[in-house]
Design a protein around this motif. Structure first.
Motif, PDB file in Angstrom:
ATOM      1  N   THR A   1     -10.637  -8.659   3.142  1.00 28.02           N
ATOM      2  CA  THR A   1     -10.296  -9.825   2.332  1.00 28.02           C
ATOM      3  C   THR A   1      -9.409  -9.438   1.149  1.00 28.02           C
ATOM      4  OG1 THR A   1     -12.336  -9.559   1.039  1.00 28.02           O
ATOM      5  CG2 THR A   1     -12.421 -11.013   2.949  1.00 28.02           C
ATOM      6  N   ALA A   2      -9.195  -8.133   0.969  1.00 25.79           N
ATOM      7  CA  ALA A   2      -8.317  -7.631  -0.084  1.00 25.79           C
ATOM      8  C   ALA A   2      -7.709  -6.314   0.392  1.00 25.79           C
ATOM      9  CB  ALA A   2      -9.085  -7.423  -1.393  1.00 25.79           C
ATOM     10  N   LEU A   3      -6.815  -5.780  -0.396  1.00 32.08           N
ATOM     11  CA  LEU A   3      -6.187  -4.501  -0.085  1.00 32.08           C
ATOM     12  C   LEU A   3      -6.784  -3.410  -0.960  1.00 32.08           C
ATOM     13  CD1 LEU A   3      -2.419  -5.546   0.073  1.00 32.08           C
ATOM     14  CD2 LEU A   3      -4.062  -5.389   1.967  1.00 32.08           C
ATOM     15  N   ALA A   4      -6.638  -2.180  -0.502  1.00 31.75           N
ATOM     16  CA  ALA A   4      -7.008  -1.022  -1.305  1.00 31.75           C
ATOM     17  C   ALA A   4      -5.815  -0.082  -1.375  1.00 31.75           C
ATOM     18  CB  ALA A   4      -8.206  -0.299  -0.700  1.00 31.75           C
ATOM     19  N   ARG A   5      -5.567   0.423  -2.588  1.00 34.74           N
ATOM     20  CA  ARG A   5      -4.534   1.439  -2.788  1.00 34.74           C
ATOM     21  C   ARG A   5      -5.249   2.705  -3.242  1.00 34.74           C
ATOM     22  NH1 ARG A   5      -1.383   3.342  -7.338  1.00 34.74           N
ATOM     23  NH2 ARG A   5       0.720   4.025  -6.682  1.00 34.74           N
ATOM     24  N   VAL A   6      -5.306   3.692  -2.337  1.00 28.17           N
ATOM     25  CA  VAL A   6      -6.070   4.905  -2.627  1.00 28.17           C
ATOM     26  C   VAL A   6      -5.170   6.127  -2.487  1.00 28.17           C
ATOM     27  CG1 VAL A   6      -8.224   3.847  -1.843  1.00 28.17           C
ATOM     28  CG2 VAL A   6      -6.862   5.190  -0.239  1.00 28.17           C
ATOM     29  N   PRO A   7      -5.362   7.157  -3.306  1.00 26.12           N
ATOM     30  CA  PRO A   7      -4.583   8.387  -3.151  1.00 26.12           C
ATOM     31  C   PRO A   7      -5.002   9.113  -1.884  1.00 26.12           C
ATOM     32  CG  PRO A   7      -6.268   8.690  -4.820  1.00 26.12           C
ATOM     33  CD  PRO A   7      -6.313   7.236  -4.437  1.00 26.12           C
ATOM     34  N   TYR A   8      -4.027   9.649  -1.178  1.00 25.64           N
ATOM     35  CA  TYR A   8      -4.381  10.439   0.006  1.00 25.64           C
ATOM     36  C   TYR A   8      -4.856  11.811  -0.447  1.00 25.64           C
ATOM     37  CZ  TYR A   8      -4.527  12.599   4.538  1.00 25.64           C
ATOM     38  OH  TYR A   8      -4.980  13.241   5.664  1.00 25.64           O
ATOM     39  N   VAL A   9      -6.096  12.146  -0.082  1.00 28.31           N
ATOM     40  CA  VAL A   9      -6.700  13.427  -0.427  1.00 28.31           C
ATOM     41  C   VAL A   9      -7.006  14.148   0.877  1.00 28.31           C
ATOM     42  CG1 VAL A   9      -8.618  14.600  -1.562  1.00 28.31           C
ATOM     43  CG2 VAL A   9      -7.710  12.452  -2.511  1.00 28.31           C
TER      44      VAL A   9
ATOM     45  N   ARG B   1      -3.666 -12.419  -2.908  1.00 24.93           N
ATOM     46  CA  ARG B   1      -4.037 -13.827  -2.757  1.00 24.93           C
ATOM     47  C   ARG B   1      -5.557 -13.926  -2.595  1.00 24.93           C
ATOM     48  NH1 ARG B   1      -0.085 -17.690  -0.976  1.00 24.93           N
ATOM     49  NH2 ARG B   1       1.991 -16.760  -0.700  1.00 24.93           N
ATOM     50  N   THR B   2      -6.106 -15.034  -3.033  1.00 27.90           N
ATOM     51  CA  THR B   2      -7.527 -15.301  -2.815  1.00 27.90           C
ATOM     52  C   THR B   2      -7.678 -16.434  -1.810  1.00 27.90           C
ATOM     53  OG1 THR B   2      -7.571 -16.826  -4.700  1.00 27.90           O
ATOM     54  CG2 THR B   2      -8.162 -14.514  -5.120  1.00 27.90           C
ATOM     55  N   GLY B   3      -8.867 -16.544  -1.218  1.00 28.68           N
ATOM     56  CA  GLY B   3      -9.129 -17.611  -0.271  1.00 28.68           C
ATOM     57  C   GLY B   3      -8.405 -17.439   1.046  1.00 28.68           C
ATOM     58  N   VAL B   4      -8.063 -16.204   1.394  1.00 29.74           N
ATOM     59  CA  VAL B   4      -7.382 -15.935   2.659  1.00 29.74           C
ATOM     60  C   VAL B   4      -8.240 -14.982   3.489  1.00 29.74           C
ATOM     61  CG1 VAL B   4      -5.055 -16.382   1.783  1.00 29.74           C
ATOM     62  CG2 VAL B   4      -6.035 -14.082   1.574  1.00 29.74           C
ATOM     63  N   TYR B   5      -7.850 -14.797   4.750  1.00 28.00           N
ATOM     64  CA  TYR B   5      -8.670 -14.046   5.686  1.00 28.00           C
ATOM     65  C   TYR B   5      -7.858 -12.944   6.371  1.00 28.00           C
ATOM     66  CZ  TYR B   5     -11.408 -18.339   5.235  1.00 28.00           C
ATOM     67  OH  TYR B   5     -12.098 -19.414   4.738  1.00 28.00           O
ATOM     68  N   ARG B   6      -8.575 -11.912   6.851  1.00 22.67           N
ATOM     69  CA  ARG B   6      -8.022 -10.885   7.728  1.00 22.67           C
ATOM     70  C   ARG B   6      -6.689 -10.345   7.210  1.00 22.67           C
ATOM     71  NH1 ARG B   6     -10.123 -11.808  13.840  1.00 22.67           N
ATOM     72  NH2 ARG B   6     -12.013 -12.958  13.346  1.00 22.67           N
ATOM     73  N   VAL B   7      -6.691  -9.898   5.976  1.00 20.13           N
ATOM     74  CA  VAL B   7      -5.464  -9.458   5.339  1.00 20.13           C
ATOM     75  C   VAL B   7      -5.168  -8.008   5.717  1.00 20.13           C
ATOM     76  CG1 VAL B   7      -5.885 -11.029   3.425  1.00 20.13           C
ATOM     77  CG2 VAL B   7      -6.516  -8.622   3.202  1.00 20.13           C
ATOM     78  N   SER B   8      -3.905  -7.626   5.577  1.00 22.68           N
ATOM     79  CA  SER B   8      -3.466  -6.250   5.823  1.00 22.68           C
ATOM     80  C   SER B   8      -2.099  -6.066   5.176  1.00 22.68           C
ATOM     81  CB  SER B   8      -3.407  -5.945   7.325  1.00 22.68           C
ATOM     82  OG  SER B   8      -2.539  -6.855   7.983  1.00 22.68           O
ATOM     83  N   ALA B   9      -1.611  -4.835   5.193  1.00 30.10           N
ATOM     84  CA  ALA B   9      -0.341  -4.567   4.502  1.00 30.10           C
ATOM     85  C   ALA B   9       0.366  -3.370   5.113  1.00 30.10           C
ATOM     86  CB  ALA B   9      -0.582  -4.312   3.014  1.00 30.10           C
ATOM     87  N   THR B  10       1.649  -3.265   4.820  1.00 29.52           N
ATOM     88  CA  THR B  10       2.442  -2.082   5.110  1.00 29.52           C
ATOM     89  C   THR B  10       3.507  -1.969   4.036  1.00 29.52           C
ATOM     90  OG1 THR B  10       3.651  -0.851   6.818  1.00 29.52           O
ATOM     91  CG2 THR B  10       4.096  -3.218   6.655  1.00 29.52           C
ATOM     92  N   VAL B  11       4.400  -1.000   4.182  1.00 33.38           N
ATOM     93  CA  VAL B  11       5.447  -0.749   3.190  1.00 33.38           C
ATOM     94  C   VAL B  11       6.792  -0.667   3.905  1.00 33.38           C
ATOM     95  CG1 VAL B  11       6.380   0.981   1.583  1.00 33.38           C
ATOM     96  CG2 VAL B  11       3.937   0.396   1.540  1.00 33.38           C
TER      97      VAL B  11
END
Length: 394
Positions: free
Chosen positions: A100-108, A125-135
């Motif tokens: 429901t949200a994204l995470a930005r984590v350092p690669y370790v 965004r809030t109130g949305v579903y099945r979110v994902s991301a790329t660059v």
């Protein structure tokens, strides 16, 4: 726009991933260190609440891995480099196995992270579903996909946003553009953005329905839809992941790579990667050379190359500025990365007739994988030498 047609020979064939629990879900190519990042949902009691990210060399050797807990399905993956290191953009705040949200984590390397820790969570965004991301590394943009309904991807409706990557990393989300989408009727297996276009990968395990599409960011028009037949006959063949593929950062001939996952009956998970041909270059692109040492016959004969799909064409005619003879193995100039062959190529050129009276006018050149173009002839040739119809496959 990338032409979604015949693919090149494989980039990876049968690469083994860190986890034997599941096939790859998402891929990303990081062009600075030349690593593949591959996301797998891990087989825990909570199933989709943990992700394993494998890091592979360009030829598929496992370097290390990272485990990310309290995550989602790993539906897509983005990798960001900044002055402090490498960061992953992936699923966070899972609900029913989906983010429901994204995470930005350092690669370790060989480390762990919590994708639901408030310090790493990003909520475009809030109130949305099945979110994902790329660059999109070519424009330094975060690409965020969201659903307005909590439905499987064939019935999904929603939108895709793009944001400035640095602003998104700081938690500021002002969409540069939003592209709405409706139910596709197909199983989504990844998406990416390159420049002015969005690309999707669809298909199902064991079915001959792998499809890549291209959509225009500005108009939302579907510009291409291409059936993909790469890696036929694999056991449990399934399309998984699509990403931008650059030879190096800022490569103007960046293209797309996509994954086809497979597994053996013993449960070993494999990843296979291929890419679409590089876009062409038109007109010809000049190649830097030492103007103190060499001079072209005319402005039309300065060293230059062009790309037509994956064919590289070379055109030049040079003389020694001081009139001396050419040395055996003398390097004339060096081609940029995107125009270099994957192995040494032998090319046939021509030499000034006045320099070889009564002898052949042919002369041999070599192009090595580091892009150096050298002349090889035992006759201590003087005068101009050149290549006019030479080409190879990059």
């Amino acid at each position: 726009m990338i032409k979604l047609g015949t693919v090149t020979p494989p980039l990876l064939s049968g690469a083994t991933l860190a986890s034997a629990a599941s096939v790859a879900q998402a891929v990303f190519w990081e062009s600075v260190d030349q690593y593949w990042y591959v996301c797998q949902p891990d087989d825990t009691a909570q199933d989709m609440d943990r992700l394993t990210v494998s890091r592979l060399t360009a030829d598929g050797a496992l370097v290390d891995k990272m485990v990310v807990g309290r995550a989602g399905h790993g539906a897509n993956l983005g990798v960001e480099r900044d002055a402090t290191g490498v960061w992953l953009w992936l699923d966070g705040m899972p609900s029913g196995g989906w983010a429901t949200a994204l995470a930005r984590v350092p690669y370790v390397p060989n480390g762990t992270a919590d994708a639901s820790d408030p310090s790493v969570v990003r909520t475009p965004r809030t109130g949305v579903y099945r979110v994902s991301a790329t660059v999109d590394p070519t424009r330094r943009q975060l690409i965020f996909r969201w659903q307005s309904n909590d439905a499987a991807s064939p019935q999904a409706t929603g939108g895709i946003d793009r944001y400035d990557l640095a602003a998104a990393a700081a938690g500021r989300f002002t969409p540069l553009q939003t592209l709405a989408y409706g139910a596709s009727g197909k199983t989504l297996q990844g998406y990416t953005s390159l420049g002015d276009h969005v690309y999707h990968l669809y298909g199902d395990q064991g079915q001959d329905n792998v499809t890549a599409t291209c959509t225009d960011w500005a108009s939302g028009s579907l510009l291409q839809s291409q059936h993909i037949t790469a890696f036929p006959g694999l056991p449990y063949r399934e399309p998984e992941g699509i990403c931008v593929y650059e030879n190096s950062p800022g490569d103007p001939a960046a293209t797309l790579a996509f994954g086809i996952a497979a597994r053996t009956d013993a449960g070993v998970r494999h990843l296979n990667m291929a890419r679409f041909p590089h876009p062409g270059t038109d007109p010809w692109v000049p190649v830097p050379y030492n103007t103190a040492l060499y001079k072209p016959n005319s402005d039309n004969y300065v060293p230059q190359y062009r790309l037509a799909g994956d064919q590289v064409f070379l055109h030049f005619s040079l003389s020694k500025a001081d009139g001396t003879a050419w040395g055996q193995g003398e390097t004339l100039f060096q081609l940029p990365l995107r125009a270099r062959p994957d192995r040494t190529q032998r090319l046939l050129g021509v030499v000034s007739g006045a320099a070889v009276t009564g002898d052949t006018m042919a002369v041999r050149f070599e192009v090595t994988p580091d892009g150096k173009v050298s002349v090889w002839d035992e006759r201590t040739l003087a005068g101009w030498i050149g290549g006019d119809v030479s080409f190879w496959v990059c």
